[in-house]
Design a protein around this motif. Structure first.
Motif, PDB file in Angstrom:
ATOM      1  N   GLN A  97       0.793  -1.230   0.000  1.00 58.57           N
ATOM      2  CA  GLN A  97       0.000   0.000   0.000  1.00 58.57           C
ATOM      3  C   GLN A  97       0.827   1.283   0.000  1.00 58.57           C
ATOM      4  N   ALA A  98       2.119   1.192  -0.147  1.00 56.40           N
ATOM      5  CA  ALA A  98       2.968   2.370   0.028  1.00 56.40           C
ATOM      6  C   ALA A  98       2.846   3.369  -1.117  1.00 56.40           C
ATOM      7  N   THR A  99       3.073   4.640  -0.760  1.00 54.59           N
ATOM      8  CA  THR A  99       3.363   5.684  -1.733  1.00 54.59           C
ATOM      9  C   THR A  99       4.827   6.069  -1.541  1.00 54.59           C
ATOM     10  N   PRO A 100       5.687   5.819  -2.513  1.00 55.00           N
ATOM     11  CA  PRO A 100       7.097   6.160  -2.339  1.00 55.00           C
ATOM     12  C   PRO A 100       7.334   7.660  -2.411  1.00 55.00           C
ATOM     13  N   LEU A 101       8.498   8.086  -1.942  1.00 50.99           N
ATOM     14  CA  LEU A 101       8.950   9.466  -2.069  1.00 50.99           C
ATOM     15  C   LEU A 101      10.099   9.502  -3.064  1.00 50.99           C
ATOM     16  N   MET A 102      10.378  10.690  -3.628  1.00 55.84           N
ATOM     17  CA  MET A 102      11.573  10.871  -4.456  1.00 55.84           C
ATOM     18  C   MET A 102      12.187  12.222  -4.137  1.00 55.84           C
ATOM     19  N   VAL A 103      13.445  12.178  -3.697  1.00 55.33           N
ATOM     20  CA  VAL A 103      14.207  13.381  -3.385  1.00 55.33           C
ATOM     21  C   VAL A 103      15.632  13.172  -3.881  1.00 55.33           C
ATOM     22  N   ASP A 104      16.192  14.169  -4.552  1.00 56.23           N
ATOM     23  CA  ASP A 104      17.589  14.123  -4.993  1.00 56.23           C
ATOM     24  C   ASP A 104      17.927  12.873  -5.794  1.00 56.23           C
ATOM     25  N   GLY A 105      17.006  12.436  -6.632  1.00 54.81           N
ATOM     26  CA  GLY A 105      17.292  11.310  -7.495  1.00 54.81           C
ATOM     27  C   GLY A 105      17.184   9.952  -6.846  1.00 54.81           C
ATOM     28  N   ILE A 106      16.665   9.903  -5.625  1.00 54.65           N
ATOM     29  CA  ILE A 106      16.509   8.641  -4.912  1.00 54.65           C
ATOM     30  C   ILE A 106      15.042   8.441  -4.541  1.00 54.65           C
ATOM     31  N   VAL A 107      14.523   7.263  -4.823  1.00 48.54           N
ATOM     32  CA  VAL A 107      13.164   6.879  -4.430  1.00 48.54           C
ATOM     33  C   VAL A 107      13.258   6.115  -3.111  1.00 48.54           C
ATOM     34  N   TYR A 108      12.467   6.531  -2.136  1.00 47.41           N
ATOM     35  CA  TYR A 108      12.440   5.889  -0.825  1.00 47.41           C
ATOM     36  C   TYR A 108      11.064   5.278  -0.581  1.00 47.41           C
ATOM     37  N   THR A 109      11.037   4.093   0.005  1.00 43.70           N
ATOM     38  CA  THR A 109       9.762   3.476   0.354  1.00 43.70           C
ATOM     39  C   THR A 109       9.963   2.419   1.434  1.00 43.70           C
ATOM     40  N   THR A 110       8.888   2.117   2.151  1.00 47.04           N
ATOM     41  CA  THR A 110       8.847   0.895   2.945  1.00 47.04           C
ATOM     42  C   THR A 110       8.352  -0.221   2.045  1.00 47.04           C
ATOM     43  N   ALA A 111       8.717  -1.446   2.370  1.00 48.33           N
ATOM     44  CA  ALA A 111       8.343  -2.562   1.497  1.00 48.33           C
ATOM     45  C   ALA A 111       8.540  -3.878   2.223  1.00 48.33           C
ATOM     46  N   ARG A 119      -0.729  -3.786  13.410  1.00 48.13           N
ATOM     47  CA  ARG A 119      -0.583  -3.251  12.054  1.00 48.13           C
ATOM     48  C   ARG A 119       0.697  -3.807  11.429  1.00 48.13           C
ATOM     49  N   LEU A 120       0.538  -4.891  10.686  1.00 50.23           N
ATOM     50  CA  LEU A 120       1.683  -5.575  10.105  1.00 50.23           C
ATOM     51  C   LEU A 120       1.934  -5.116   8.666  1.00 50.23           C
ATOM     52  N   LEU A 121       2.856  -5.801   8.022  1.00 45.55           N
ATOM     53  CA  LEU A 121       3.213  -5.592   6.624  1.00 45.55           C
ATOM     54  C   LEU A 121       3.924  -4.254   6.421  1.00 45.55           C
ATOM     55  N   SER A 122       4.001  -3.806   5.174  1.00 42.31           N
ATOM     56  CA  SER A 122       4.917  -2.717   4.836  1.00 42.31           C
ATOM     57  C   SER A 122       4.384  -1.338   5.157  1.00 42.31           C
ATOM     58  N   GLY A 123       3.098  -1.230   5.483  1.00 39.10           N
ATOM     59  CA  GLY A 123       2.562   0.084   5.812  1.00 39.10           C
ATOM     60  C   GLY A 123       2.401   0.966   4.587  1.00 39.10           C
ATOM     61  N   ARG A 124       2.203   2.273   4.831  1.00 39.37           N
ATOM     62  CA  ARG A 124       1.919   3.219   3.746  1.00 39.37           C
ATOM     63  C   ARG A 124       3.153   3.949   3.240  1.00 39.37           C
ATOM     64  N   GLY A 125       4.255   3.864   3.991  1.00 40.62           N
ATOM     65  CA  GLY A 125       5.436   4.565   3.518  1.00 40.62           C
ATOM     66  C   GLY A 125       6.225   5.179   4.652  1.00 40.62           C
ATOM     67  N   LEU A 126       6.861   6.313   4.376  1.00 40.46           N
ATOM     68  CA  LEU A 126       7.785   6.916   5.320  1.00 40.46           C
ATOM     69  C   LEU A 126       7.809   8.424   5.123  1.00 40.46           C
ATOM     70  N   PRO A 132       0.557  -5.494 -14.539  1.00 38.64           N
ATOM     71  CA  PRO A 132       0.385  -6.931 -14.308  1.00 38.64           C
ATOM     72  C   PRO A 132      -0.434  -7.274 -13.079  1.00 38.64           C
ATOM     73  N   ALA A 133      -0.735  -6.293 -12.235  1.00 35.60           N
ATOM     74  CA  ALA A 133      -1.548  -6.522 -11.039  1.00 35.60           C
ATOM     75  C   ALA A 133      -2.269  -5.221 -10.708  1.00 35.60           C
ATOM     76  N   PRO A 134      -3.287  -5.269  -9.850  1.00 30.40           N
ATOM     77  CA  PRO A 134      -4.050  -4.062  -9.524  1.00 30.40           C
ATOM     78  C   PRO A 134      -3.236  -3.042  -8.723  1.00 30.40           C
ATOM     79  N   GLN A 135      -3.686  -1.803  -8.794  1.00 30.46           N
ATOM     80  CA  GLN A 135      -3.127  -0.757  -7.932  1.00 30.46           C
ATOM     81  C   GLN A 135      -3.552  -1.016  -6.493  1.00 30.46           C
ATOM     82  N   THR A 136      -2.582  -1.015  -5.581  1.00 30.05           N
ATOM     83  CA  THR A 136      -2.890  -1.161  -4.153  1.00 30.05           C
ATOM     84  C   THR A 136      -2.274  -0.060  -3.304  1.00 30.05           C
ATOM     85  N   GLY A 137      -1.323   0.679  -3.864  1.00 34.50           N
ATOM     86  CA  GLY A 137      -0.820   1.893  -3.236  1.00 34.50           C
ATOM     87  C   GLY A 137      -1.238   3.076  -4.090  1.00 34.50           C
ATOM     88  N   SER A 138      -1.016   4.274  -3.604  1.00 31.09           N
ATOM     89  CA  SER A 138      -1.412   5.456  -4.372  1.00 31.09           C
ATOM     90  C   SER A 138      -0.266   5.917  -5.270  1.00 31.09           C
TER      91      SER A 138
END
Length: 703
Positions: free
Chosen positions: A73-87, A120-127, A666-672
């Motif tokens: 369900q995460a929405t990643p971030l992008m700053v300075d050319g780097i994408v950050y996410t929980t997963a 609240r398990l799994l990867s969460g929504r992000g950081l 190849p699969a449904p959207q589950t994060g934003s």
């Protein structure tokens, strides 16, 4: 209990390609900005070329935990050319190259029993990303499943020196209440939010259809120093004696009642110095006899001073909630013009299908919100509020209440069968109360939108240039029947369930045994992910997700389940829709069915020979708005135009809602989805997952 730490660095530093930052080129916070607009001014991808998008890179998350995750369900971030996410199922943090998707570093915490038993398990929504200040470098901040706040060096992934204890703050400590470090039922899927060097952190619990006890941990909200991790303030969402709102808790029920946390994202207005909290309901989603009174600050929008945590104003959207209408998503800030008057507004999207539009400087409604009498229920021991707030503008973005007019009507035969099923339940307008489930009927009260919305954690998106608000929602009912629990297992008076003839009642859950409010994959899904993974496939007998219990994250994309007619949803389509709301006028600009018709409806023998307009598909779908487009992926699997099983990422004209392009996933959207531009290329990145398709990020770009 000691916490085991596993840190893996897949690269000493993030190799940045240095470039001048274009305005809007980055995505530095969960909602795109602190106002939670999910808007980007980028315009390289347009309605003329959207259909030409190709995959730039993919990042699978299977290795980031002891088992794959099927509801990413995460929405990643992008700053300075780097994408950050929980997963991953361990909720690892990864840093990826924005151009190639190559992993630069990874950090993961092994929390043992504390993490394994978390609500609240799994990867969460992000950081969250903190740019640093006063000589301190940039950091990534996230919350683990075991409710620890971790700060990492954004360049290396190393634990941040000088923050908390070895880079970690134990959020089960300094919470103004005793919380067991291992078994305490408190956690978080949402991301922290950071502004002016202050980190604000929410709290979440298990779903509340059948609480074990009226005594429960409370979901207090706290602010921390971003440099040191020191607690700066705490806000009691259930007020203590002497605090404002304590008198709304009768019979000292404040003392033992819990929940009332903020499991959704929050929003900040830096100029006003306010943080806005969307608060959930207190313990007991469908029975409140243990907590008589209107119960502030349950189901309220609360504005706090960012620096001190002092309440500035609040607005309660539901008094003494018994429908699980807790506020599920971040409020959105909008500077609107109404009848020539400029207003600093806040727009709160809700499960019940209303957008509450308030002046964010004082909490007063922009348009009238009327207190109207509502039906008093008959559940023994319950306390009922005589009135509830009714929004007059904008109109509801989804259907409210249940009537015979809502029943499936593809054919007269299906309609008649649907009416027969409907007759087993109590129905009525919004705020019709739950009932005691009886074998002879009613089995329960049918409500709509369902207990997961309407809208849910994904919220909406705002175009600040036009003040058009875009909201995805699901049209589906929930059955709210109450039964008495086994007193050896619960001291709660009534819990969600269904009466059975010559047998004990069946207890039901709105979703999985874990994060029900987090929009888990609904029950009965064809090929659903393995059970027992909180936040993925829910337990059998669940209610209130997608039509008839199918079709959201990780699901088959169709209808069926208990509230169904020959495997078709009881309620007529659309099942998923996107609505455009003009916040300057308080009107709906357009509304469309989002998502192609599910295969089980297209191919149903009872519908052979009929022309069925596009029904839309249910899911938990976040919307992205750019300079040119409204972008959203489909929920659930279906046969796509190229003949492959999967889902489509769709683009619409912002002004009209007209389809302007779609590309295969190849699969449904589950994060934003989010977007960024780097080295002259615009990318769209979205988390996808589903039945038999474990979580991954997919990045699209033009050729």
């Amino acid at each position: 209990m000691p916490i085991l730490l596993l840190a893996a660095l897949a690269g000493a530093t993030a190799g940045l390609r240095g470039q001048s930052r274009k305005k809007g080129a980055e995505w530095a916070t969960y909602g795109g900005d602190l106002a939670s607009t999910r808007y980007s001014p980028l315009d390289q991808i347009t309605k003329e070329n959207f259909g030409k998008l190709e995959i730039a890179w993919r990042f699978k998350t299977d290795a980031l935990g002891p088992r794959p995750e099927f509801n990413f369900q995460a929405t990643p971030l992008m700053v300075d050319g780097i994408v950050y996410t929980t997963a991953g199922t361990r909720r690892a943090v990864v840093a990826l190259d924005a151009v190639t998707g190559e992993m630069k570093w990874m950090h993961s915490e092994v929390e043992g029993k504390r993490g394994d038993g978390a609500p609240r398990l799994l990867s969460g929504r992000g950081l969250a990303y903190w740019p640093g200040s006063n000589g301190q470098g940039a950091r990534i901040v996230y919350v683990t499943p075991g409710y620890q706040m971790v700060a990492l060096d954004a360049k290396t992934g190393a634990l941040a020196a000088g923050f908390g204890k070895n880079g970690i703050v134990d959020l089960k400590m300094e919470d103004d209440q005793p919380v067991d470090p291992v078994t305490g039922e408190i956690g978080l899927h949402a991301t922290p939010i950071i502004a002016k060097d202050i980190i604000v952190v929410g709290a979440a619990h298990l779903e509340g259809s059948a609480p074990k006890s009226k005594n429960h941990e409370k979901g207090f909200i706290r602010g921390y120093d971003a440099h040191t991790g020191k607690r700066l303030w705490i806000f009691h969402t259930i007020p203590s004696p002497g605090e404002f709102g304590n008198n709304t808790w009768e019979k000292d029920s404040w003392a033992y009642t819990g929940n009332a946390g903020v499991w959704a994202q929050m929003t900040i207005d830096e100029e006003l110095g306010l943080v806005f909290l969307p608060v959930e309901l207190p313990t007991g989603d469908y029975y409140g006899g243990n907590r008589p009174g209107s119960g502030l600050f349950g189901e309220s929008i609360v504005a706090l001073d960012l620096k001190t945590g002092v309440r500035k104003w609040h607005y309660q959207t539901v008094h003494h909630g018994i429908w699980d209408m807790d506020i599920p998503c971040a409020p959105i800030l909008a500077d609107i013009t109404v009848d020539g008057k400029k207003i600093k507004a806040i727009a709160q999207i809700t499960k019940q299908g209303w957008v509450y539009v308030l002046d964010r400087t004082n909490g007063k409604p922009v348009w009238p919100i009327e207190e109207r009498p509502v039906e008093k229920g008959t559940v023994p021991g319950e306390w009922y509020s005589p009135t509830q707030p009714f929004v007059t503008k904008p109109p509801p973005f989804d259907r409210q209440g249940v009537s015979a007019d809502d029943v499936i009507d593809f054919t007269p035969e299906l309609h008649a069968e649907g009416l027969k099923l409907l007759s087993r339940y109590k129905i009525g307008p919004i705020f019709t109360p739950p009932t005691v489930s009886k074998v002879e009927g009613p089995l329960g009260t049918l409500i709509m939108p369902s207990v997961t919305g309407g809208a849910n954690w994904q919220g909406g998106a705002l175009d600040p240039e036009t003040n058009k608000l875009y909201v995805y929602s699901v049209t589906a009912p929930s059955a709210l029947g109450l039964v008495q629990p086994d007193p050896a297992k619960s001291d709660f008076g009534w819990v969600l369930g269904v009466a059975r003839a010559n047998a004990p009642p069946t207890l039901t859950q709105t979703e999985s045994g874990g994060p029900a409010r987090d929009g888990a994959a609904p029950t009965g899904s064809a090929g659903a992910a393995p059970a027992g993974q909180r936040g993925e496939a829910p337990a059998a007998g669940g209610r209130g997700a997608a039509p008839g219990g199918r079709g959201a994250a990780g699901a088959g994309g169709g209808g069926g389940g208990p509230l169904s007619v020959q495997g078709l949803p009881l309620i007529k389509p659309p099942y998923g829709r996107i609505t455009a709301i003009d916040l300057n006028k308080g009107d709906i600009s357009w509304q469309i069915a989002h998502g192609d018709t599910p295969d089980n409806i297209k191919n149903h023998p009872a519908l052979k020979g009929l022309t069925i307009p596009r029904t839309g598909r249910p899911g938990r779908i976040g919307v992205l708005v750019t300079k040119n487009l409204v972008i959203a992926g489909e929920g659930g699997f279906a046969t796509t135009p190229n003949g492959q099983r999967g889902a489509m990422l769709r683009a619409y004209d912002k002004a009209t809602g007209q389809d302007v392009g779609a590309v295969y996933m190849p699969a449904p959207q589950t994060g934003s989805p989010m977007t960024y531009e780097y080295n002259g290329k615009q990318y769209i990145v979205v988390a996808i997952s589903g039945a038999a398709s474990s979580g991954e990020l997919v990045a699209f770009k033009l050729p």
